[in-house]
Design a protein around this motif. Structure first.
Motif, PDB file in Angstrom:
ATOM      1  N   VAL A 112       6.944   4.830  -4.940  1.00 61.15           N
ATOM      2  CA  VAL A 112       7.242   3.656  -4.873  1.00 61.15           C
ATOM      3  C   VAL A 112       6.455   2.930  -3.529  1.00 61.15           C
ATOM      4  N   PHE A 113       6.422   3.835  -2.411  1.00 61.93           N
ATOM      5  CA  PHE A 113       5.774   3.574  -1.296  1.00 61.93           C
ATOM      6  C   PHE A 113       3.997   3.332  -1.542  1.00 61.93           C
ATOM      7  N   ALA A 114       3.738   4.498  -2.198  1.00 58.60           N
ATOM      8  CA  ALA A 114       2.422   4.708  -2.426  1.00 58.60           C
ATOM      9  C   ALA A 114       1.835   3.502  -3.420  1.00 58.60           C
ATOM     10  N   TRP A 115       2.589   2.947  -4.299  1.00 56.40           N
ATOM     11  CA  TRP A 115       2.422   1.943  -5.150  1.00 56.40           C
ATOM     12  C   TRP A 115       2.259   0.519  -4.366  1.00 56.40           C
ATOM     13  N   ARG A 116       2.848   0.482  -3.198  1.00 56.94           N
ATOM     14  CA  ARG A 116       2.857  -0.464  -2.148  1.00 56.94           C
ATOM     15  C   ARG A 116       1.768  -0.408  -1.250  1.00 56.94           C
ATOM     16  N   GLY A 117       1.072   0.825  -1.333  1.00 58.35           N
ATOM     17  CA  GLY A 117      -0.018   0.663  -0.370  1.00 58.35           C
ATOM     18  C   GLY A 117       0.057   1.876   0.770  1.00 58.35           C
ATOM     19  N   PHE A 161      -1.918   9.091 -16.669  1.00 59.72           N
ATOM     20  CA  PHE A 161      -1.087   8.585 -15.946  1.00 59.72           C
ATOM     21  C   PHE A 161      -1.271   8.691 -14.300  1.00 59.72           C
ATOM     22  N   SER A 162      -1.623   7.733 -13.632  1.00 63.15           N
ATOM     23  CA  SER A 162      -1.739   7.728 -12.171  1.00 63.15           C
ATOM     24  C   SER A 162      -1.125   6.405 -11.427  1.00 63.15           C
ATOM     25  N   VAL A 163      -0.825   6.635 -10.227  1.00 61.16           N
ATOM     26  CA  VAL A 163      -0.199   5.594  -9.239  1.00 61.16           C
ATOM     27  C   VAL A 163      -1.002   5.519  -8.122  1.00 61.16           C
ATOM     28  N   ALA A 164      -1.854   4.373  -7.883  1.00 60.96           N
ATOM     29  CA  ALA A 164      -2.603   4.358  -6.737  1.00 60.96           C
ATOM     30  C   ALA A 164      -2.112   2.983  -6.002  1.00 60.96           C
ATOM     31  N   LYS A 165      -2.773   2.728  -4.932  1.00 59.48           N
ATOM     32  CA  LYS A 165      -2.552   1.446  -4.361  1.00 59.48           C
ATOM     33  C   LYS A 165      -2.529   0.339  -5.034  1.00 59.48           C
ATOM     34  N   SER A 166      -1.414  -0.192  -5.579  1.00 58.76           N
ATOM     35  CA  SER A 166      -1.209  -1.639  -5.977  1.00 58.76           C
ATOM     36  C   SER A 166      -1.290  -1.480  -7.523  1.00 58.76           C
ATOM     37  N   VAL A 167      -1.750  -0.246  -7.979  1.00 56.84           N
ATOM     38  CA  VAL A 167      -1.889  -0.249  -9.466  1.00 56.84           C
ATOM     39  C   VAL A 167      -1.655   0.846 -10.090  1.00 56.84           C
ATOM     40  N   VAL A 168      -0.663   0.965 -11.225  1.00 61.19           N
ATOM     41  CA  VAL A 168      -0.681   2.060 -12.266  1.00 61.19           C
ATOM     42  C   VAL A 168      -1.420   1.987 -13.337  1.00 61.19           C
ATOM     43  N   ILE A 169      -2.253   2.918 -13.726  1.00 62.90           N
ATOM     44  CA  ILE A 169      -3.203   2.961 -14.709  1.00 62.90           C
ATOM     45  C   ILE A 169      -2.728   4.127 -15.615  1.00 62.90           C
ATOM     46  N   ALA A 170      -2.749   3.971 -17.049  1.00 58.70           N
ATOM     47  CA  ALA A 170      -2.418   4.992 -17.933  1.00 58.70           C
ATOM     48  C   ALA A 170      -3.251   4.899 -19.143  1.00 58.70           C
ATOM     49  N   THR A 171      -3.410   5.796 -19.781  1.00 58.16           N
ATOM     50  CA  THR A 171      -4.168   5.918 -21.005  1.00 58.16           C
ATOM     51  C   THR A 171      -3.112   6.105 -21.901  1.00 58.16           C
ATOM     52  N   PRO A 191       0.885   5.960   1.041  1.00 61.76           N
ATOM     53  CA  PRO A 191       0.950   7.245   0.453  1.00 61.76           C
ATOM     54  C   PRO A 191       2.029   7.912   1.271  1.00 61.76           C
ATOM     55  N   ARG A 192       2.701   8.914   0.810  1.00 59.24           N
ATOM     56  CA  ARG A 192       3.572   9.645   1.376  1.00 59.24           C
ATOM     57  C   ARG A 192       3.426  10.216   2.757  1.00 59.24           C
ATOM     58  N   LEU A 193       2.186  11.196   2.751  1.00 65.04           N
ATOM     59  CA  LEU A 193       1.821  11.792   4.141  1.00 65.04           C
ATOM     60  C   LEU A 193       1.387  10.656   4.842  1.00 65.04           C
ATOM     61  N   GLU A 194       0.836   9.695   4.726  1.00 63.52           N
ATOM     62  CA  GLU A 194       0.424   8.839   5.620  1.00 63.52           C
ATOM     63  C   GLU A 194       1.359   8.114   6.419  1.00 63.52           C
ATOM     64  N   LEU A 195       2.579   7.680   5.651  1.00 61.51           N
ATOM     65  CA  LEU A 195       3.699   7.142   6.080  1.00 61.51           C
ATOM     66  C   LEU A 195       4.597   8.029   7.055  1.00 61.51           C
ATOM     67  N   LEU A 196       4.450   9.456   6.540  1.00 58.02           N
ATOM     68  CA  LEU A 196       5.375  10.226   7.652  1.00 58.02           C
ATOM     69  C   LEU A 196       4.625  10.468   8.786  1.00 58.02           C
ATOM     70  N   ASP A 197       3.296  10.759   8.536  1.00 59.71           N
ATOM     71  CA  ASP A 197       2.470  10.998   9.825  1.00 59.71           C
ATOM     72  C   ASP A 197       2.590   9.814  10.743  1.00 59.71           C
ATOM     73  N   ARG A 198       2.637   8.682  10.387  1.00 60.64           N
ATOM     74  CA  ARG A 198       2.578   7.404  11.124  1.00 60.64           C
ATOM     75  C   ARG A 198       4.108   7.337  11.726  1.00 60.64           C
ATOM     76  N   LEU A 199       4.902   7.540  10.943  1.00 61.36           N
ATOM     77  CA  LEU A 199       6.317   7.503  11.443  1.00 61.36           C
ATOM     78  C   LEU A 199       6.587   8.550  12.685  1.00 61.36           C
ATOM     79  N   VAL A 200       6.275   9.765  12.253  1.00 62.93           N
ATOM     80  CA  VAL A 200       6.050  10.890  13.420  1.00 62.93           C
ATOM     81  C   VAL A 200       5.474  10.453  14.904  1.00 62.93           C
ATOM     82  N   SER A 201       4.120   9.909  14.527  1.00 56.24           N
ATOM     83  CA  SER A 201       3.441   9.200  15.894  1.00 56.24           C
ATOM     84  C   SER A 201       4.337   8.166  16.423  1.00 56.24           C
ATOM     85  N   LEU A 202       5.012   7.435  15.914  1.00 58.10           N
ATOM     86  CA  LEU A 202       5.505   6.359  16.496  1.00 58.10           C
ATOM     87  C   LEU A 202       6.604   6.815  17.202  1.00 58.10           C
ATOM     88  N   ARG A 203       7.642   7.719  16.468  1.00 58.94           N
ATOM     89  CA  ARG A 203       8.721   8.064  16.982  1.00 58.94           C
ATOM     90  C   ARG A 203       8.415   9.122  18.312  1.00 58.94           C
TER      91      ARG A 203
END
Length: 245
Positions: free
Chosen positions: A149-154, A37-47, A156-168
């Motif tokens: 859910v953010f990662a699924w929408r494109g 089971f894996s969650v990537a950008k826009s898609v969840v794939i499972a065997t 990932p967590r670390l990318e989001l938080l890094d960007r938010l900290v930079s903006l702030r």
């Protein structure tokens, strides 16, 4: 989250768009096993593996937001101190969906057109029992780590938080400016001078102001005499001589 709020929101969203009313009650009793089971950008794939032992590949896709859309979302989130505090502490505020809704970028699917499912099994039903199991696993992942859910929408967590900290940080370090203000470098040419016009000549002083001996009348006269004359009267001619009046 212990109260499973994000999983319920996701499953309720699927039910609302007509993808969960009949099969969601079966998700806890299914005999399907997830081998991967894996969650990537826009898609969840499972065997998945059915009770008969046959493995199948199941996918759940939802459009990921583009870079420009995420930039809008990140700016809107960074402007809200409460959201920033919760996100940086590892919590995904339940009302953060309002930010997405304001920009018309819904976090969870609103219609069947927002989400796509497919499975390599021969079952014609969508979602099949294998997709039911994958949807249940995805819902659980939202509770384990709501940032999924953010990662699924494109984003990932670390990318989001890094960007938010930079903006702030950029917002907080921005110097305060006033309308029409200029930098020191731009103002050096007039630093030692003035761009303002010289004031007009002052109006002539009133007659009372031109009387230099008025100061002698501002205090009680001392009980002193000079050659039989009060000290104040003796000083008045001197004040006039000094000022030339």
């Amino acid at each position: 989250m212990s109260d499973a709020l994000w999983s319920r929101r996701f499953l309720d969203a699927l039910t609302t768009i007509g993808l969960g009313s009949t099969w969601l009650p079966r998700r806890r009793t299914t005999q399907v096993q997830l081998l991967s089971f894996s969650v990537a950008k826009s898609v969840v794939i499972a065997t998945v593996q059915a009770p008969d032992g046959e493995p199948y590949r199941a996918r759940i896709a939802m459009r990921a937001f583009g870079a420009g859309e995420w930039a809008q979302l990140q700016r809107a989130i960074a402007e809200r101190t409460r959201y920033m505090a919760k996100l940086l502490s590892g919590e995904l505020p339940l009302d953060i969906e309002s930010v997405f809704d304001e920009l018309d970028l819904p976090l969870l699917p609103r219609s069947s057109r927002d989400i796509a499912m497919d499975c390599s099994c021969p079952n014609w039903e969508v979602p099949c029992e294998h997709l039911v199991a994958v949807c249940g696993r995805l819902a659980d992942a939202f509770d384990t780590d709501p940032f999924t859910v953010f990662a699924w929408r494109g984003c990932p967590r670390l990318e989001l938080l890094d960007r938010l900290v930079s903006l702030r940080t950029a917002h907080q370090s921005r110097p305060a400016t006033t309308r029409g203000s200029r930098s020191l470098a731009e103002s050096m040419g007039v630093f030692w001078g003035s761009e303002l016009p010289a004031p007009a000549s002052p109006p002539p002083l009133a007659e009372s102001v031109r009387q230099p001996d008025l100061v002698l009348d501002q205090v009680a006269p001392p009980d002193i005499s000079v050659r039989g004359q009060p000290l104040v009267d003796a000083l008045r001619p001197l004040y006039r001589i000094i000022t030339g009046t």
